[in-house]
Design a protein around this motif. Structure first.
Motif, short mmCIF file in Angstrom:
data_model
loop_
_atom_site.label_atom_id
_atom_site.label_comp_id
_atom_site.label_asym_id
_atom_site.label_seq_id
_atom_site.Cartn_x
_atom_site.Cartn_y
_atom_site.Cartn_z
N THR A 194 0.88 -1.15 0.08
CA THR A 194 -0.02 -0.03 0.07
C THR A 194 0.91 1.41 0.09
O THR A 194 2.08 1.21 0.66
CB THR A 194 -1.12 0.15 1.30
OG1 THR A 194 -0.09 0.29 2.40
CG2 THR A 194 -1.71 -1.35 1.16
N GLN A 197 -0.52 7.50 2.49
CA GLN A 197 -1.67 7.98 2.29
C GLN A 197 -1.79 9.34 2.84
O GLN A 197 -1.53 9.49 4.01
CB GLN A 197 -2.95 6.87 2.39
CG GLN A 197 -2.75 5.76 1.74
CD GLN A 197 -4.01 4.91 2.24
OE1 GLN A 197 -5.10 5.24 2.53
NE2 GLN A 197 -3.75 3.49 2.38
N GLU A 198 -2.48 10.24 2.10
CA GLU A 198 -2.61 11.55 2.73
C GLU A 198 -4.04 11.45 3.28
O GLU A 198 -5.21 11.23 2.38
CB GLU A 198 -2.52 12.79 1.56
CG GLU A 198 -3.14 14.05 1.91
CD GLU A 198 -2.75 14.81 3.24
OE1 GLU A 198 -3.69 15.28 3.99
OE2 GLU A 198 -1.29 14.80 3.39
N HIS A 199 -4.34 11.78 4.39
CA HIS A 199 -5.80 11.75 5.04
C HIS A 199 -6.67 12.76 4.42
O HIS A 199 -7.97 12.51 4.20
CB HIS A 199 -5.50 12.02 6.55
CG HIS A 199 -4.80 11.17 7.11
ND1 HIS A 199 -3.43 11.28 7.13
CD2 HIS A 199 -5.10 9.69 7.96
CE1 HIS A 199 -3.00 9.99 7.88
NE2 HIS A 199 -3.96 9.30 8.32
N LYS A 293 1.66 11.04 8.04
CA LYS A 293 0.90 10.28 6.79
C LYS A 293 0.41 8.73 7.32
O LYS A 293 1.30 8.25 8.36
CB LYS A 293 1.68 10.22 5.55
CG LYS A 293 2.04 11.78 5.01
CD LYS A 293 0.40 12.36 4.72
CE LYS A 293 0.87 13.79 4.01
NZ LYS A 293 1.44 14.72 5.14
N ARG A 294 -0.27 8.26 6.88
CA ARG A 294 -0.68 6.63 6.68
C ARG A 294 0.81 6.02 6.13
O ARG A 294 0.93 6.34 5.08
CB ARG A 294 -1.76 6.17 5.98
CG ARG A 294 -2.02 4.88 6.56
CD ARG A 294 -3.33 4.24 6.27
NE ARG A 294 -4.35 4.96 7.45
CZ ARG A 294 -5.50 5.79 6.93
NH1 ARG A 294 -5.81 6.36 5.59
NH2 ARG A 294 -6.25 6.25 7.91
N ALA A 296 3.52 3.71 4.41
CA ALA A 296 3.39 2.56 3.43
C ALA A 296 3.66 1.28 3.91
O ALA A 296 4.11 1.35 5.04
CB ALA A 296 4.32 3.14 2.32
#
Length: 317
Positions: A194, A197-199, A293-294, A296
């Motif tokens: 994955t 990810q930007e929230h 960020k979430r 990777a």
């Protein structure tokens, strides 16, 4: 609540579509989010971000910023009593740069690390002054892939955690997985990835710090863990938890992105030192640079099942 009243409440609500208690205020615009908060005499803050992924801060020159129109104060690492915070462990400096008592806090480790903050009479004045700060960096090797980062010869991110870049390693073991796979009729395995990810929540980071009527340092700011926010702010300022009060106005979205500190500590630091309310509102660009960020992920999974569909073995890392 008595059993009879509980049954009546369930009868009146279960299976029915009821209005949210916060819906009207949000639809009409009456609900106050962090960026809507104002207080008489409040000052405004802007933050200087590192804007580079891995570097040592060799020097910071704030003289021009301090002399700029409307500037009340400029703070750097030397002004933070306990220059560290974090969830698993205190691995991140509040402000990166020389002058801190903790080793390693002169190193920035992502582009959103905070190097200095400016407090001024207006937001425009603070934004103009922050551009006048001069920082000398020594760039360091960058590691951006989690698998590469675990190799023995990878550039080290934190020298104080041991001989690797692994922050946390949890082991969960239950039963005999080899025996389970031996009995399985079907085995499925693969590697899954994955991206970061930007929230992308609607409200960017914003907050107002002030001293309340009981003399407590108060930070009103969107977040997800009031008790963790309070502990981290108190720790960084060298205070007891009881000296800090955290208030959540309407949040404006979170999705995990507000678990980490953003503006809370530096705002409270400024309000404490100046004894005045201090406010900040990040732009969308500042938000996407500055908040966590979430991560990777790389997931390797192996599943074993019987012909009748029962999963009897799982191995994942």
């Amino acid at each position: 609540m008595s059993d009879e009243n509980q049954q009546m409440t369930s009868h009146n609500t279960v299976g029915k579509s009821l209005p949210r208690v916060d819906a009207r205020g949000k639809v009409t615009g009456e609900t106050a989010y962090s960026g809507d908060l104002v207080m008489p005499g409040m000052l405004h803050m802007k933050i200087l971000f590192a804007d580079r992924p891995h570097a040592r801060v060799k020097s910071i020159d704030t003289r021009q910023a301090e002399a700029a129109l409307g500037v009340v104060a400029v703070y750097t690492a030397k002004d933070v009593p306990v220059n560290e915070y974090g969830l698993q462990w205190q691995d991140q400096p509040v402000l990166c740069g020389p002058g801190s008592s903790k080793p390693g806090t002169d190193i920035v480790r992502f582009v959103g690390d905070q190097v200095a903050v400016v407090v001024a009479r207006t937001e425009v004045e603070a934004a103009a002054a922050v551009k006048l700060i001069r920082v000398e960096y020594q760039d360091l090797p960058v590691v951006s892939d989690p698998v590469e980062a675990m190799k023995p010869d990878a550039p080290r991110v934190h020298t104080e955690i041991g001989d690797s870049n692994i922050c946390v390693h949890y082991k969960i073991r239950k039963g005999n997985v080899e025996e389970g796979f031996a009995k399985a009729d079907v085995i499925v395995e693969g590697e899954y990835r994955t991206p970061v990810q930007e929230h992308a929540y609607l409200q960017p980071e914003a907050g107002l710090a002030y001293i309340d009527e009981e003399g407590r340092l108060t930070i009103a700011c969107g977040g997800q863990w009031t008790h963790e926010d309070r502990h981290q702010v108190a720790h960084a300022l060298g205070m007891a938890n009881e000296d800090i009060r955290v208030v959540y106005p309407a949040i404006g979205g979170a999705f995990g992105g507000r678990e980490d500190m953003s503006v809370q500590i530096v705002l409270t630091l400024a309000a404490w030192k100046l004894q005045k309310p201090v406010k900040i509102v990040w732009s969308r660009q500042e938000s996407m640079i500055g908040h966590g960020k979430r991560h990777a992920t790389v997931i390797r999974a192996k599943w074993g099942a019987t012909k009748d569909g029962k999963v009897i073995a799982i191995e994942t890392n």
